[in-house]
Design an enzyme around this catalytic site. Structure first.
Site, PDB file in Angstrom:
ATOM      1  N   LYS A  11       0.853  -1.209   0.000  1.00  0.00           N
ATOM      2  CA  LYS A  11       0.000   0.000   0.000  1.00  0.00           C
ATOM      3  C   LYS A  11       0.877   1.243   0.000  1.00  0.00           C
ATOM      4  CE  LYS A  11       0.812   1.536   4.407  1.00  0.00           C
ATOM      5  NZ  LYS A  11       1.831   2.534   4.554  1.00  0.00           N
ATOM      6  N   ALA A  98       9.955  -0.174   4.489  1.00  0.00           N
ATOM      7  CA  ALA A  98       9.866   0.786   3.391  1.00  0.00           C
ATOM      8  C   ALA A  98       8.680   1.739   3.485  1.00  0.00           C
ATOM      9  CB  ALA A  98       9.797   0.018   2.064  1.00  0.00           C
ATOM     10  N   LEU A 100       5.608   0.571   3.053  1.00  0.00           N
ATOM     11  CA  LEU A 100       4.680   0.027   2.058  1.00  0.00           C
ATOM     12  C   LEU A 100       3.835  -1.115   2.641  1.00  0.00           C
ATOM     13  CD1 LEU A 100       7.099  -0.053  -1.025  1.00  0.00           C
ATOM     14  CD2 LEU A 100       5.314   1.632  -0.548  1.00  0.00           C
ATOM     15  N   ALA A 101       3.917  -1.337   3.947  1.00  0.00           N
ATOM     16  CA  ALA A 101       3.123  -2.356   4.650  1.00  0.00           C
ATOM     17  C   ALA A 101       3.454  -3.778   4.202  1.00  0.00           C
ATOM     18  CB  ALA A 101       1.619  -2.085   4.507  1.00  0.00           C
ATOM     19  N   GLY A 103       5.259  -6.202   5.668  1.00  0.00           N
ATOM     20  CA  GLY A 103       5.051  -7.173   6.744  1.00  0.00           C
ATOM     21  C   GLY A 103       3.564  -7.329   7.046  1.00  0.00           C
ATOM     22  N   ASP A 137      -1.907  -1.424  10.236  1.00  0.00           N
ATOM     23  CA  ASP A 137      -2.167  -1.465   8.786  1.00  0.00           C
ATOM     24  C   ASP A 137      -2.707  -2.817   8.326  1.00  0.00           C
ATOM     25  OD1 ASP A 137      -1.303   1.117   8.339  1.00  0.00           O
ATOM     26  OD2 ASP A 137       0.745   0.521   7.801  1.00  0.00           O
TER      27      ASP A 137
HETATM   28  O1  C5P Z   1       0.572  -0.884  14.609  1.00  0.00           O
HETATM   29  P1  C5P Z   1       1.976  -1.170  14.241  1.00  0.00           P
HETATM   30  O2  C5P Z   1       2.603  -2.229  15.076  1.00  0.00           O
HETATM   31  O3  C5P Z   1       2.192  -1.392  12.777  1.00  0.00           O
HETATM   32  O4  C5P Z   1       2.778   0.169  14.561  1.00  0.00           O
HETATM   33  C1  C5P Z   1       4.175   0.226  14.650  1.00  0.00           C
HETATM   34  C2  C5P Z   1       4.548   1.375  15.554  1.00  0.00           C
HETATM   35  O5  C5P Z   1       4.176   2.634  14.939  1.00  0.00           O
HETATM   36  C3  C5P Z   1       3.840   1.356  16.877  1.00  0.00           C
HETATM   37  O6  C5P Z   1       4.566   0.629  17.826  1.00  0.00           O
HETATM   38  C4  C5P Z   1       3.785   2.821  17.244  1.00  0.00           C
HETATM   39  O7  C5P Z   1       5.021   3.209  17.816  1.00  0.00           O
HETATM   40  C5  C5P Z   1       3.675   3.529  15.904  1.00  0.00           C
HETATM   41  N1  C5P Z   1       2.291   3.899  15.559  1.00  0.00           N
HETATM   42  C6  C5P Z   1       1.700   4.959  16.211  1.00  0.00           C
HETATM   43  N2  C5P Z   1       0.412   5.323  15.905  1.00  0.00           N
HETATM   44  C7  C5P Z   1      -0.262   4.684  14.935  1.00  0.00           C
HETATM   45  C8  C5P Z   1       0.312   3.589  14.257  1.00  0.00           C
HETATM   46  C9  C5P Z   1       1.607   3.224  14.589  1.00  0.00           C
HETATM   47  O8  C5P Z   1       2.308   5.569  17.099  1.00  0.00           O
HETATM   48  N3  C5P Z   1      -1.506   5.086  14.633  1.00  0.00           N
END
Ligand code: C5P
Length: 304
Positions: A11, A98, A100-101, A103, A137
């Site tokens: 994405k 990157a 781009l999501a 993972g 994501d």
């Molecule tokens: O949700 P995910 O694990 O992909 O997010 C990775 C990191 O990005 C989180 O640990 C957080 O530090 C940050 N993040 C955030 N607010 C969001 C999404 C992600 O602070 N809305």
């Protein structure tokens, strides 16, 4: 039970606004997320017992329980303990770290694939609920297409499809950005005043009306990403790449997510190929990688 091969698209973020901090340490966001044709392939084979095994054609990617695709399989086993193990093979085309999501879309493919392999009959909404336990994501990656995302990115509303528009991506191979670092740095050094938030609300609604009209020129004008303020000053080459795209009269250019990938929306395929060639030449001495792809509809798809 038979094996499944799934296509897991990447994405880009057409819009990413950080509205504020949340008590859980995340940030409240308003995003427009868009699937692109650049995709990984995820192959699932049933295994006896509770074994989870993971292989990846990128040896430096973790192939153990720290990989989000593994975590997705473990989450499914935890919720549906009567089913067996799984062998996961990841064939990566999406660059890692990157924005781009990559993972997240692999994890989404494991959820969709195990739902089919184990014949669970979960709805897309139920899969997105599970997905939100894995990352912000991941729910979007299940359904893909074009969507408005709020909350921490997991609350989704579908938007009209924007498929077919060519896009060029550029990423320096050795450069990765941690999403946690990008958000944390934003929290420490930046925040929006009430007046800025109001102006951004106007910008977001302009973006949504441009999408409703499929008016790509206006979409290009209203691209936005708060995390550029963090990443571009820290990585001058990424800022130069963005300027290089901008100088070529593309529809619009922006960093995706927490970067460092920069994308350029192009008028047509010929322009996208020209932009790619010119940019590669300008960065010939660097480890820049580029892709020409397009905006696409839909998320995880079974291909075999
Ligand atoms: O949700 P995910 O694990 O992909 O997010 C990775 C990191 O990005 C989180 O640990 C957080 O530090 C940050 N993040 C955030 N607010 C969001 C999404 C992600 O602070 N809305």
């Amino acid at each position: 039970m038979h094996p499944y091969i799934l296509k897991a698209p990447a994405k880009i973020n057409l819009y990413l606004e950080i509205v504020g901090d949340r008590p859980d340490g995340y940030h409240e966001v308003v995003m427009v997320l868009q699937s692109i044709d650049l995709a990984d392939e995820v192959e699932l084979h049933p295994l006896s017992g509770k074994t989870i095994r993971l292989h990846c054609d990128q040896p430096h990617l973790p192939q153990d329980q720290t990989n989000l695709a593994w975590k997705a399989a473990a989450l499914m086993q935890q919720h549906y303990p009567d089913h067996g193990g799984v062998e996961i093979a990841l064939r990566k085309s999406i660059p890692i770290g990157a924005g781009l999501a990559g993972g997240s879309t692999n994890a989404a493919a494991v959820l969709v694939g195990l739902n089919l392999m184990w014949d669970l009959g979960l709805t897309q909404a139920e899969l997105r609920d599970l997905a939100s336990q894995l990352g912000s994501d991941v729910p979007f990656c299940i359904t893909g297409g074009t969507a408005l995302a709020v909350g921490r990115g997991e609350i989704l509303s579908p938007l009209p499809d924007l498929d077919g528009l060519p896009v060029v991506l550029g990423k320096f191979r050795q450069l990765s950005v941690s999403t946690a670092w990008a958000y944390q740095t934003f929290r420490t050094h930046f925040s929006h005043s009430e007046a800025e938030l109001q102006a951004l609300r106007g910008q977001a609604s302009q973006m949504l009306s441009a999408i409703a009209a499929r008016d790509f020129q206006r979409i290009g004008r209203f691209l936005y990403n708060d995390l550029e303020q963090v990443v571009l000053p820290a990585h001058e080459t990424v800022a130069r790449l963005r300027s290089q795209f901008q100088a070529q009269a593309v529809i619009g250019t922006m960093m995706s997510g927490s970067g460092p990938t920069v994308f350029a929306l192009c008028q047509d395929l010929a322009q996208a190929q020209q932009v790619e060639a010119t940019t590669r030449q300008a960065f010939a001495q660097s480890d820049l990688e580029t892709w020409v792809t397009q905006l696409c509809v839909g998320g995880i798809q079974v291909v075999g």
